[in-house]
Design a protein around this motif. Structure first.
Motif, PDB file in Angstrom:
ATOM      1  N   GLY A  21      15.562  -7.424   5.155  1.00 33.55           N
ATOM      2  CA  GLY A  21      15.018  -8.320   6.163  1.00 33.55           C
ATOM      3  C   GLY A  21      13.989  -9.257   5.563  1.00 33.55           C
ATOM      4  N   PRO A  22      13.490 -10.216   6.342  1.00 33.28           N
ATOM      5  CA  PRO A  22      12.522 -11.203   5.843  1.00 33.28           C
ATOM      6  C   PRO A  22      11.264 -10.538   5.298  1.00 33.28           C
ATOM      7  CG  PRO A  22      13.380 -11.852   7.989  1.00 33.28           C
ATOM      8  CD  PRO A  22      13.850 -10.450   7.758  1.00 33.28           C
ATOM      9  N   ALA A  35       4.683 -14.726   9.211  1.00 36.15           N
ATOM     10  CA  ALA A  35       3.979 -13.727  10.020  1.00 36.15           C
ATOM     11  C   ALA A  35       4.876 -12.511  10.216  1.00 36.15           C
ATOM     12  CB  ALA A  35       3.588 -14.307  11.371  1.00 36.15           C
ATOM     13  N   ARG A  36       4.228 -11.406  10.579  1.00 36.25           N
ATOM     14  CA  ARG A  36       4.969 -10.165  10.757  1.00 36.25           C
ATOM     15  C   ARG A  36       4.214  -9.252  11.711  1.00 36.25           C
ATOM     16  NH1 ARG A  36       5.245  -5.645   5.963  1.00 36.25           N
ATOM     17  NH2 ARG A  36       6.756  -4.206   6.876  1.00 36.25           N
ATOM     18  N   ILE A  37       4.966  -8.582  12.576  1.00 37.86           N
ATOM     19  CA  ILE A  37       4.405  -7.549  13.433  1.00 37.86           C
ATOM     20  C   ILE A  37       5.463  -6.477  13.648  1.00 37.86           C
ATOM     21  CG2 ILE A  37       5.057  -8.808  15.542  1.00 37.86           C
ATOM     22  CD1 ILE A  37       2.576  -7.516  16.869  1.00 37.86           C
ATOM     23  N   GLY A  38       5.059  -5.235  13.565  1.00 40.81           N
ATOM     24  CA  GLY A  38       6.011  -4.144  13.724  1.00 40.81           C
ATOM     25  C   GLY A  38       5.294  -2.864  14.072  1.00 40.81           C
ATOM     26  N   VAL A  50      10.238  -0.942  15.585  1.00 43.85           N
ATOM     27  CA  VAL A  50      10.580  -2.273  16.071  1.00 43.85           C
ATOM     28  C   VAL A  50       9.804  -3.266  15.229  1.00 43.85           C
ATOM     29  CG1 VAL A  50       8.751  -2.210  17.819  1.00 43.85           C
ATOM     30  CG2 VAL A  50      10.683  -3.785  18.096  1.00 43.85           C
ATOM     31  N   SER A  51      10.438  -4.382  14.889  1.00 42.18           N
ATOM     32  CA  SER A  51       9.809  -5.310  13.956  1.00 42.18           C
ATOM     33  C   SER A  51      10.256  -6.735  14.231  1.00 42.18           C
ATOM     34  CB  SER A  51      10.151  -4.936  12.517  1.00 42.18           C
ATOM     35  OG  SER A  51       9.598  -5.854  11.597  1.00 42.18           O
ATOM     36  N   ALA A  52       9.327  -7.662  14.071  1.00 42.04           N
ATOM     37  CA  ALA A  52       9.622  -9.093  14.135  1.00 42.04           C
ATOM     38  C   ALA A  52       8.906  -9.751  12.967  1.00 42.04           C
ATOM     39  CB  ALA A  52       9.150  -9.690  15.453  1.00 42.04           C
ATOM     40  N   SER A  53       9.656 -10.436  12.100  1.00 39.98           N
ATOM     41  CA  SER A  53       9.062 -11.043  10.913  1.00 39.98           C
ATOM     42  C   SER A  53       9.760 -12.352  10.606  1.00 39.98           C
ATOM     43  CB  SER A  53       9.166 -10.096   9.715  1.00 39.98           C
ATOM     44  OG  SER A  53      10.512  -9.706   9.490  1.00 39.98           O
ATOM     45  N   THR A  54       9.077 -13.212   9.877  1.00 39.27           N
ATOM     46  CA  THR A  54       9.620 -14.521   9.524  1.00 39.27           C
ATOM     47  C   THR A  54       9.727 -14.640   8.013  1.00 39.27           C
ATOM     48  OG1 THR A  54       7.423 -15.536   9.465  1.00 39.27           O
ATOM     49  CG2 THR A  54       8.612 -15.584  11.567  1.00 39.27           C
ATOM     50  N   THR A  82       0.858  -1.174   0.000  1.00 42.53           N
ATOM     51  CA  THR A  82       0.000   0.000   0.000  1.00 42.53           C
ATOM     52  C   THR A  82       0.900   1.232   0.000  1.00 42.53           C
ATOM     53  OG1 THR A  82      -0.107   0.146   2.422  1.00 42.53           O
ATOM     54  CG2 THR A  82      -1.774  -1.208   1.327  1.00 42.53           C
ATOM     55  N   ALA A  83       0.361   2.372  -0.426  1.00 51.70           N
ATOM     56  CA  ALA A  83       1.144   3.610  -0.430  1.00 51.70           C
ATOM     57  C   ALA A  83       1.355   4.063   1.009  1.00 51.70           C
ATOM     58  CB  ALA A  83       0.425   4.684  -1.233  1.00 51.70           C
ATOM     59  N   THR A  84       2.547   3.786   1.553  1.00 52.31           N
ATOM     60  CA  THR A  84       2.843   4.040   2.961  1.00 52.31           C
ATOM     61  C   THR A  84       4.088   4.905   3.095  1.00 52.31           C
ATOM     62  OG1 THR A  84       1.922   1.869   3.542  1.00 52.31           O
ATOM     63  CG2 THR A  84       3.317   2.943   5.186  1.00 52.31           C
ATOM     64  N   PRO A  85       4.030   5.964   3.917  1.00 52.68           N
ATOM     65  CA  PRO A  85       5.250   6.740   4.173  1.00 52.68           C
ATOM     66  C   PRO A  85       6.346   5.839   4.730  1.00 52.68           C
ATOM     67  CG  PRO A  85       3.318   7.903   4.984  1.00 52.68           C
ATOM     68  CD  PRO A  85       2.848   6.531   4.592  1.00 52.68           C
ATOM     69  N   ILE A  86       7.567   6.053   4.277  1.00 51.11           N
ATOM     70  CA  ILE A  86       8.672   5.201   4.716  1.00 51.11           C
ATOM     71  C   ILE A  86       8.893   5.317   6.219  1.00 51.11           C
ATOM     72  CG2 ILE A  86      11.178   4.854   4.515  1.00 51.11           C
ATOM     73  CD1 ILE A  86      10.948   5.527   1.581  1.00 51.11           C
ATOM     74  N   ASP A  87       8.688   6.531   6.794  1.00 50.76           N
ATOM     75  CA  ASP A  87       8.915   6.677   8.231  1.00 50.76           C
ATOM     76  C   ASP A  87       7.801   6.052   9.064  1.00 50.76           C
ATOM     77  OD1 ASP A  87       6.894   8.467   7.815  1.00 50.76           O
ATOM     78  OD2 ASP A  87       8.065  10.253   8.274  1.00 50.76           O
ATOM     79  N   LYS A  88       6.757   5.506   8.419  1.00 55.45           N
ATOM     80  CA  LYS A  88       5.730   4.755   9.122  1.00 55.45           C
ATOM     81  C   LYS A  88       5.777   3.274   8.769  1.00 55.45           C
ATOM     82  CE  LYS A  88       2.379   8.457   9.921  1.00 55.45           C
ATOM     83  NZ  LYS A  88       0.956   8.858   9.836  1.00 55.45           N
ATOM     84  N   THR A  89       6.866   2.856   8.138  1.00 59.74           N
ATOM     85  CA  THR A  89       7.058   1.456   7.769  1.00 59.74           C
ATOM     86  C   THR A  89       8.001   0.798   8.768  1.00 59.74           C
ATOM     87  OG1 THR A  89       6.803   2.010   5.423  1.00 59.74           O
ATOM     88  CG2 THR A  89       7.832  -0.094   5.953  1.00 59.74           C
ATOM     89  N   PRO A  90       7.556  -0.251   9.468  1.00 60.74           N
ATOM     90  CA  PRO A  90       8.387  -0.875  10.504  1.00 60.74           C
ATOM     91  C   PRO A  90       9.416  -1.854   9.945  1.00 60.74           C
ATOM     92  CG  PRO A  90       6.274  -1.970  10.428  1.00 60.74           C
ATOM     93  CD  PRO A  90       6.210  -0.859   9.413  1.00 60.74           C
ATOM     94  N   GLN A  91      10.173  -1.415   8.964  1.00 64.42           N
ATOM     95  CA  GLN A  91      11.231  -2.222   8.384  1.00 64.42           C
ATOM     96  C   GLN A  91      12.105  -1.293   7.554  1.00 64.42           C
ATOM     97  OE1 GLN A  91       9.671  -5.883   6.955  1.00 64.42           O
ATOM     98  NE2 GLN A  91      11.633  -6.733   6.341  1.00 64.42           N
ATOM     99  N   SER A  92      13.353  -1.684   7.357  1.00 67.28           N
ATOM    100  CA  SER A  92      14.271  -0.845   6.610  1.00 67.28           C
ATOM    101  C   SER A  92      13.953  -0.911   5.119  1.00 67.28           C
ATOM    102  CB  SER A  92      15.717  -1.296   6.851  1.00 67.28           C
ATOM    103  OG  SER A  92      16.615  -0.518   6.095  1.00 67.28           O
ATOM    104  N   VAL A  93      13.671   0.263   4.535  1.00 67.99           N
ATOM    105  CA  VAL A  93      13.363   0.366   3.113  1.00 67.99           C
ATOM    106  C   VAL A  93      14.270   1.436   2.510  1.00 67.99           C
ATOM    107  CG1 VAL A  93      11.619   0.858   1.370  1.00 67.99           C
ATOM    108  CG2 VAL A  93      10.956  -0.260   3.509  1.00 67.99           C
TER     109      VAL A  93
END
Length: 508
Positions: free
Chosen positions: A159-160, A474-477, A490-494, A75-86
């Motif tokens: 990341g995953p 699964a993923r949560i961040g 903070v992020s945890a993903s598989t 989805t169109a998401t601001p990078i600073d609101k994305t819980p992963q390195s982009v």
């Protein structure tokens, strides 16, 4: 650095001269307009005069910065609101670096290093699969080098990424965003030249096809050629890129794209120069184990169609179909060692390899804007057929000091080494929720289920091997805005890779 500093100083001086001249003119006009007649006397009062506002803007502050990306969430998401390195390599950076193939950009992507030809290592893991517009279907095979003529951005999710894209290396995923037809007319002609007889030229035209721009087009043609300091090495690339976009109505937009690619590299399978035990070269740096007739050739074509549909004010959908096919042919000599009888000669093997791939991807997404929640539900299907035919033969030895590259390969006694086929089918369904808990705190969660079926056929042994499996991710961040400049996450993903990953075997 000195040239860049000089250019910046020149721009600053130009802005200063321009602003000074404008201010002087404004002041002169102001002074003339505020002289008021009172009888025979003139008085000057500029207290109520409002001067014009002068703004000087520089592109350096936002030159290579991209605020939004779709790779990490679809989805169109601001990078600073994305819980992963982009990381996003923008079109401006690609143009300013004069990058023409993806290997020119590796130095601009942190955590990435070149591995083999165009393959890279991302965060320590080999990265074989590349996405285009978020879809599988890379037209460039294992040894061909992806070109950037059709690419607008290179996005890297580190990341995953199993919760969105299924099986893949845990180091991350790379996505190429392709150029699309534009609403405004844009015509470009480029000619470049460089050392080693490099010469390239391209023509691009994009814009409205009718008066209201509801239909738009894109036409692009690219060609280049260059030599090398290595003997028998030349490279040629030709690309034709076509696009058509149609706003069917206010709620539906259709995008069609077609790309044809040809890449020819003589003496492409380059290896290092043999050395002695002390590391000294045993041949000139221009020496090559390939003969003058050796080459690598790629012919590929891609078709892609996407339909975006606004169901209502809060619910949208998109459906994408991508098909590609390619054939990569390699005929080359490979060094197998130093001759045991003459230290000036190397023994060689001749290899004749042909790889074919045909792949189809279908993906659909449903996006709902439900107040503080952005909910994504989607599914994708990927079908890939590949075959690999490989012959080899013992070749004549080659001198290190006085090589003779005019080899007659027709005299070789060719032996069939590999004849195999692989068929892969994979289906995935996924769901994701982006929850804006507060103005500063955002939470992202996602799950995915994948099903894999693969059949491998060895035509030499007349055997078949089948493999199937399922995978869960699964993923949560969460992200939190401490202030305008500090927004930690903070992020945890598989993630996972199937035990039998499809790739026609690459013989080194």
């Amino acid at each position: 650095m000195a040239l860049r500093t000089t250019l910046i100083m020149m721009q600053a001086c130009g802005a200063l001269v321009f602003s000074t001249a404008l201010l002087a003119e404004t002041t002169s006009n102001t002074e003339q307009s505020v002289y008021l007649n009172e009888g025979d006397a003139q008085i000057k009062d500029g207290s109520d005069i409002e001067l014009q506002t002068l703004q000087v803007q520089g592109r350096a502050l936002s030159l290579y910065k991209e605020d939004e990306a779709t790779l990490a969430t679809k989805t169109a998401t601001p990078i600073d609101k994305t819980p992963q390195s982009v990381q996003v390599v923008t079109e401006a950076l690609i143009e300013d670096q004069a990058a023409r193939q993806v290997t020119d950009l590796y130095r601009s992507i942190s955590g990435m290093s070149q591995n083999n030809v165009a393959n890279v290592t991302l965060r320590g893991f080999n990265q074989d699969e590349i996405l285009y517009d978020g879809m599988r279907g890379d037209p460039f095979s294992g040894f061909s080098i992806p070109q950037l003529f059709t690419i607008e951005q290179v996005q890297v999710l580190k990341g995953p990424s199993g919760a969105l894209y299924g099986a893949g290396e845990p180091g991350g995923v790379i996505n190429y965003v392709t150029k699309k037809p534009t609403y405004e007319q844009k015509n470009t002609l480029k000619i470049s030249a460089g050392n080693k007889d490099f010469l390239s030229g391209s023509i691009e035209s994009s814009g409205p096809a009718n008066e209201d721009a509801s239909q738009r087009y894109r036409v692009g043609v690219y060609s280049d050629g260059q030599d090398s300091y290595r003997t028998n090495v030349e490279e040629e690339n030709q690309i034709i890129d076509l696009g058509y976009a149609w706003d069917i109505d206010s709620n539906n937009t259709l995008n069609l794209q077609y790309t044809k690619i040809h890449q020819y590299i003589s003496g492409a399978r380059l290896r290092g120069i043999p050395t002695d035990d002390d590391g000294n070269f045993l041949a000139d740096t221009s020496w090559n184990s390939n003969s003058s007739s050796d080459f690598q050739e790629l012919d590929a074509q891609v078709f892609q169609a996407r339909l975006d549909h606004d169901i209502n004010t809060w619910l949208t959908s998109n459906l994408t179909l991508r098909y590609f096919e390619n054939t990569e042919t390699q005929k080359y000599h490979e060094v197998t060692g130093i001759s045991s009888t003459d230290s000036d000669m190397v023994t060689r093997q001749y290899r004749d390899q042909v790889r074919n791939k045909k792949g189809t991807t279908v993906a659909g997404n449903l996006i709902a804007e439900l107040g503080d929640h952005t909910v994504l539900v989607g599914a994708d299907y990927y079908h890939l057929y590949g075959d690999f035919l490989y012959y080899n033969a013992t070749a004549s030895a080659l001198s290190l000091s006085n090589p003779d590259y005019t080899e007659d390969v027709s005299s070789y006694s060719m032996k069939l080494n590999t004849d195999e086929e692989t068929v892969l089918d994979r289906v995935g369904v996924f769901a994701q929720d982006q929850w804006a808990i507060t103005n500063k705190l955002d939470l992202t969660t996602g799950v995915r289920f994948d099903r894999y079926e693969e059949k491998y056929t060895n035509n030499i042994k007349n055997t078949e091997t089948e493999y199937d499996d399922t995978g869960y991710s699964a993923r949560i961040g969460a992200t939190y805005a401490l202030n305008e400049h500090i927004k930690p996450y903070v992020s945890a993903s598989t993630g996972f890779c199937t035990s039998v990953c499809f790739q026609p075997r690459i013989v080194n």
